[in-house]
Every structure is written in structure tokens, then in C-alpha cells.
Design a protein around this motif. Structure first.
Motif, PDB file in Angstrom:
ATOM      1  N   TYR A 332       0.748  -1.412   0.145  1.00 55.47           N
ATOM      2  CA  TYR A 332      -0.032  -0.043   0.691  1.00 55.47           C
ATOM      3  C   TYR A 332       0.436   1.068   0.217  1.00 55.47           C
ATOM      4  O   TYR A 332       0.093   2.164   0.294  1.00 55.47           O
ATOM      5  CB  TYR A 332      -1.315   0.027   1.241  1.00 55.47           C
ATOM      6  CG  TYR A 332      -1.710  -0.996   1.569  1.00 55.47           C
ATOM      7  CD1 TYR A 332      -2.144  -1.567   0.298  1.00 55.47           C
ATOM      8  CD2 TYR A 332      -2.010  -1.879   2.638  1.00 55.47           C
ATOM      9  CE1 TYR A 332      -3.178  -3.377  -0.105  1.00 55.47           C
ATOM     10  CE2 TYR A 332      -2.363  -3.160   2.207  1.00 55.47           C
ATOM     11  CZ  TYR A 332      -3.286  -3.555   1.463  1.00 55.47           C
ATOM     12  OH  TYR A 332      -3.936  -5.110   1.297  1.00 55.47           O
ATOM     13  N   ASP A 433      -1.248   3.987   7.394  1.00 53.49           N
ATOM     14  CA  ASP A 433      -1.894   3.614   6.979  1.00 53.49           C
ATOM     15  C   ASP A 433      -3.106   4.431   7.036  1.00 53.49           C
ATOM     16  O   ASP A 433      -3.089   4.732   8.310  1.00 53.49           O
ATOM     17  CB  ASP A 433      -2.441   2.229   6.525  1.00 53.49           C
ATOM     18  CG  ASP A 433      -1.391   1.432   5.914  1.00 53.49           C
ATOM     19  OD1 ASP A 433       0.187   2.318   5.723  1.00 53.49           O
ATOM     20  OD2 ASP A 433      -1.295   0.072   5.808  1.00 53.49           O
ATOM     21  N   SER A 469      -6.647   1.554   1.104  1.00 53.77           N
ATOM     22  CA  SER A 469      -5.725   1.479   2.227  1.00 53.77           C
ATOM     23  C   SER A 469      -4.153   2.268   1.653  1.00 53.77           C
ATOM     24  O   SER A 469      -4.120   1.628   0.339  1.00 53.77           O
ATOM     25  CB  SER A 469      -5.399   0.912   3.225  1.00 53.77           C
ATOM     26  OG  SER A 469      -6.558   0.300   3.725  1.00 53.77           O
ATOM     27  N   SER A 471      -0.011   4.095   2.702  1.00 50.59           N
ATOM     28  CA  SER A 471       0.505   4.797   3.463  1.00 50.59           C
ATOM     29  C   SER A 471       0.504   6.331   4.224  1.00 50.59           C
ATOM     30  O   SER A 471       0.322   6.663   2.745  1.00 50.59           O
ATOM     31  CB  SER A 471       1.816   4.005   3.297  1.00 50.59           C
ATOM     32  OG  SER A 471       2.195   4.722   1.983  1.00 50.59           O
TER      33      SER A 471
END
Length: 556
Positions: A332, A433, A469, A471
Motif C-alpha cells: 500500500y 496507513d 488503504s 501509507s
């Protein structure tokens, strides 16, 4: 001609006559040599290994890739086999250097910058290979409970120290692993596990079957028979067979899972779609289709790939690096550079497909994928035509907010917070996240949020691989992304921007259109919102017709 080369040639000839297997399902020459090098090293047959090392170099494997193969396999066949393989390779390189042959050493492994606990990193990588969400805490069942030490070594060393090295892709590492285990024999449960991981990272049942055929010719029929039993049982458990090619047929469109590396040596996994009545003797126009920010190929990009294939194109919908079934660690991470690179890597793959005319490759970018596709076309002249649907400029959206509502001071505060979070993560604290779409709606949510919720959080468009999601630290490189700075350089290649009349994101396409040079077109679909264009039939009936006429005009 070596025995293995003769054998593979016969197999390819027979498969070509039967018409049951496509070229993309066959092992490449480089992949064949990964199998033979791994098998002969694991067995300690150095006399047979030596010419295969030479053949591997001549097939295009770099010195560092072969070294990585020989290092990787020690985890499955031991240090003595690995070291003898490396010593044999050293002698091959010395002999070639004396003969005036200069071999390509290739890239070395990138530095590991993730400072988290190695057990957690290894656990995450194994979960990525398995296609599951990593469990909390340490494993305690089975052998992990009986011997916690071996569980620690497995996660920290095998999956962190070894698999984390990016000289080889996950798919290449699984080819090495399966080849070693099948060659040694008597390890059927482990072989089943790694064949399953191979399917997860894009290796097809046909390629696994070819690997077993190579083992039969070069190692033993007994080992190959045992491996075939494992493969057949695994495919049956998944409702697959060698004949199904890890494909499905949808309205006459054959969908095949494929994988290919990008410039960062991450493994990109995609669905390759062939038109109904596909003729393996013809060349087709091809379309690369990139998914929205936070999406995966099983959603709107995959739907568009199917629909465009129905119209006669070979299409490729892929998971962006760090998302879905593609590689990229940590997960992510929204990296504009990687997202743009993925489009070029997809073009690499299609340009080498025997049924694609390399001069007739276009791209479609949806939502965030639209901004990335426009950026890719500015630096990749192999992309001959660009279309976007509900395009989002992720850079502007992160710098200024949707509707340009963020102040300069708010942006500076966010950058300060990102810097603080990076400091924490480097020190070993957990990655932070952001969940872009709420899991539940509240009365304060905007119509725009509700529209995205209705797609991503319901059976309409939701998919387990699409977590929405990303980061928190990804916000900084996204803010630094300016996809339209050189948009005029795409000319004379054409640009088509498809937007919904009611889309809150329409101004992104309008801005890009105003900056672009001819030929260009802004195509507005009445009454449609941003997400309406993802999948609603009444609007797709309009947008697909427009896409078809656009690509038929410009991919001549």
C-alpha cells in the motif's frame, strides 16, 4: 543441441500443432535455464550444470541473476550444493573472460531500508505470496509451536533476508524453489505449498507442467511423476486443470493471468484478455488499462479490459506495484514513479507478445490511473494513443484537496506530520496507513464519499484485494507529482478525456485538456457522475463506443 533444448523444441512444436497453448503460457528461454540451473545445482551434477550456466548467460540472464538463483537455492538444498554451484559459475565466468567474452553483470540488490522487526517483514512477505492478510502475532501452531527457533529462522532469514532481495522477482524465486524441491524428491507437501505460491504470483499451470517435463528429461521420471501428482491434486482443489490455463472465459473473451517485471524488478501481475474468435496467426491492437487509486484489476479496469476485448482488442489490466497480486514491499505504498513505470512495463510485455502489433498499443487510465497514464505517455513513445476515464490528478488532489480547498498552511502541516512519521518508522515504529474510504457511512459524509462507498464497500465493486488503504508517508511523493507539466509533448499522439457531466473531478480533465496539444478531445457524458463511468451499463454503452472509435482511428 543439448537434450533439454531438443526436448523443449519438440514440446513447443506439438503444442503449436494442437493449438491448446499460447506463447505467453510457455516458459521463456531465460525461465527454462532458471529451472535447469536450479535442478542440476540441487542434485550436485556439476558436469551438466556448467553448460547450462553458459546457456543461461546466452539466453539473457545476468551474472547477478544467476548468482541470486544459486544463493536462493541454498535454503532448500543446503550450503554445500549452493557453494559448489557458485564455484562452478566462477570457473565459467573466468573461462569466458579468457575467451574475450564480456558478460552482463546486471543490477545488484537494492538496499533494504525497512527497519521493522525482520520477523514481521518476513511474515508480511509470506502473506503477500499467499495472497492473504498477515495474521497478528507469531505463529504457534504445528512446527512453529514445536520449534519456535525454526519458525524464527524461516520468517527472518528465508522470507526477509532472501525473498526481500529484489534481483529476482517472486515468480522467479518460486521457479527456483519448485525446481529444487521437485529435483530432490520426497518433499511433496512442501512442493504443493510452493506450487500454490507459484500460481499466486502469476506462474501458469502450463509453465509448472513444463518445469516438471524438464525435471523428467534431466533428473528422473520418478521425480517428475511425483511432481505431476502434486500439481494435478493442487489444480483439482482449485477447480483448474492444465487445459484451463488459469483462465476463464467471459462472453467469449479468454482471460489469462500473466506476470512480468517492471524496471524496479517488482513483479506485476495482470489479466490478459483475448477477443472472441481470437486468431493466433494474426496481430492485434492492444490496450493497457490502469485501475483507479486504491483499486485492483478485478474492478473497473478489469471490466473495461473485458469490454474492450469483446470489441476486438488484446487488453491487459494489471495490479499496480504494491497493490493486489503484484509485488512491491511494503504494501500500500502509493509511488507515482512506480505507478507510471507499471504502464511502461505493461507495454514492454505487450510489445513482446507474438500477436500484438507493437506499433498499435494504447492505454486507458481510470481515475487516478488516468493521471499516471498521461504521465507515462509523455516519456514512453511506444504508447500511440491515450484515453482517460474520470481522470484524477492525484498530485493536485493531495496538494490542494478535492476542489482546491486546502490552504498552504494545511499543506505545510501535513508535510511536517509526514516527516515526523518517517522518523518514527525508521526507528522501528509501525507503519501508519490511511483508509481512504470509510467502512461505514455517517450523516456527515459528502455525496462524493457516498458514491465511492457504494462502489468499493459493496458487492457492486468491492474486492478483498482492494482495501482502499495507503501509507501516510505516500502523501509527500504524491504532492510532488505534476502529471500535466509536459502534456503538450504527447502530441502528435492523440488524447481523449472522457468525463461525466456531474463528476466533481471533471476539472482535472478540463485542466489537462486545456494544456494538451492537438489532437485532443474532451468527451462529456450527460448526467453521469465520476463513479458512474466505472461500471454502469447505461454510461458504458456511450463510453465504450467512444473508446472503440478513438482507438480504431488512431491505432491504425
Amino acid at each position: 543441441m543439448r537434450k533439454i533444448d531438443l526436448y523443449i523444441g519438440i514440446i513447443i512444436l506439438l503444442l503449436g500443432v494442437s493449438g491448446n497453448t499460447n506463447a505467453q503460457d510457455m516458459l521463456s528461454k531465460k525461465q527454462e535455464k532458471i529451472v535447469t540451473i536450479s535442478a542440476f545445482t540441487a542434485r550436485g551434477d556439476l558436469d551438466k550444470l556448467k553448460p547450462e550456466l553458459v546457456a543461461g548467460l546466452e539466453a539473457g540472464l545476468t551474472v547477478n541473476e544467476i548468482k541470486e538463483v544459486l544463493v536462493h537455492l541454498y535454503a532448500y538444498s543446503g550450503f554445500p550444493r549452493s557453494l559448489r554451484g557458485l564455484q562452478t559459475f566462477m570457473s565459467v565466468l573466468d573461462e569466458r573472460k579468457t575467451a574475450g567474452i564480456s558478460d552482463n553483470w546486471g543490477r545488484e540488490a537494492s538496499p533494504i531500508t525497512d527497519t521493522r522487526d525482520k520477523y514481521e517483514r518476513g511474515k508480511d512477505i509470506l502473506s503477500e505470496l499467499q495472497g492473504i492478510i498477515p495474521p497478528e502475532g507469531r505463529a504457534t501452531a504445528g512446527y512453529a509451536g514445536f520449534s519456535p527457533e525454526i519458525e524464527t529462522f524461516l520468517k527472518e532469514h528465508l522470507f526477509a533476508d532472501i525473498f526481500e532481495r529484489d534481483v529476482l522477482t517472486y515468480a522467479q524465486r518460486e521457479m527456483v524453489t519448485v525446481s529444487v524441491i521437485a529435483s530432490l524428491g520426497g518433499l511433496e507437501p512442501m512442493l504443493n505449498s510452493h506450487m500454490n505460491l507459484s500460481l499466486n504470483v502469476g506462474i501458469t499451470p502450463q509453465q509448472l507442467q513444463q518445469m516438471i517435463n524438464i525435471i523428467e528429461v534431466n533428473i528422473s521420471k520418478e521425480n517428475a511423476d511425483a511432481a505431476n501428482v502434486v500439481l494435478n491434486e493442487l489444480l483439482q482443489s482449485k477447480g483448474l486443470s492444465i487445459d484451463t490455463e488459469l483462465t476463464e472465459m467471459v462472453n467469449g473473451v479468454k482471460v489469462v493471468k500473466v506476470s512480468f517485471p517492471n524496471r524496479f524488478y517488482n513483479n506485476v501481475v495482470g489479466n490478459l484478455c483475448f477477443p472472441p474468435n481470437y486468431d493466433a496467426n494474426k496481430e492485434y491492437s492492444a490496450i493497457v488499462i490502469g485501475h483507479p487509486f486504491g483499486g485492483v484489476k478485478e474492478q473497473t479496469s478489469g471490466l473495461h479490459a473485458l469490454k474492450m476485448a469483446e470489441l476486438g482488442y488484446i487488453t491487459l489490466a494489471f495490479d499496480a506495484t504494491h497493490y493486489g497480486e503484484s509485488g512491491g514491499y511494503p504494501r500500500y505504498i502509493e509511488s507515482p514513479e512506480a505507478r507510471v513505470e507499471d504502464f511502461s512495463a505493461a507495454v514492454d510485455f505487450l510489445s513482446n507478445h507474438q500477436n500484438v502489433d507493437a506499433n498499435r498499443i494504447g492505454v486507458v487510465g481510470i481515475c487516478g490511473g488516468g493521471g499516471y497514464s498521461v504521465s507515462a505517455a509523455q516519456i514512453d513513445h511506444r504508447i500511440k494513443a491515450v484515453a482517460t476515464i474520470s481522470m484524477y490528478d492525484m498530485g493536485r488532489a493531495r496538494r490542494q484537496g478535492l476542489g482546491d480547498v486546502l490552504t498552504y498552511e494545511q499543506r505545510m502541516k501535513t508535510l511536517d506530520d509526514i516527516g515526523e512519521q518517517r522518523t518514527k518508522e525508521f526507528a522501528g515504529q509501525a507503519k501508519k496507513d490511511i483508509v481512504a474510504i470509510p467502512t461505514q457511512l455517517s450523516e456527515n459524509d459528502t455525496e462524493n464519499t457516498r458514491e465511492f462507498f457504494d462502489y468499493y464497500r459493496t458487492p457492486r465493486g468491492g474486492h478483498p484485494n482492494s482495501t482502499a488503504s495507503y501509507s501516510f508517508t505516500s502523501l509527500a511523493p504524491m504532492m510532488n507529482f505534476f502529471p500535466f507539466v509536459q502534456i503538450e509533448t504527447i502530441s502528435p499522439r492523440p488524447l481523449l478525456f472522457i468525463v461525466g457531466e456531474r463528476a466533481v473531478s471533471a476539472y482535472f480533465s478540463e485542466d489537462a485538456y486545456s494544456r494538451a496539444a492537438e489532437p485532443k478531445e474532451l468527451f462529456v457524458i450527460p448526467n453521469a457522475s465520476h463513479v458512474d463511468l466505472y461500471d454502469k451499463p447505461e454510461y458504458q454503452a456511450i463510453s465504450l463506443l467512444k473508446l472503440d472509435s478513438f482507438f480504431k482511428q488512431y491505432l491504425k
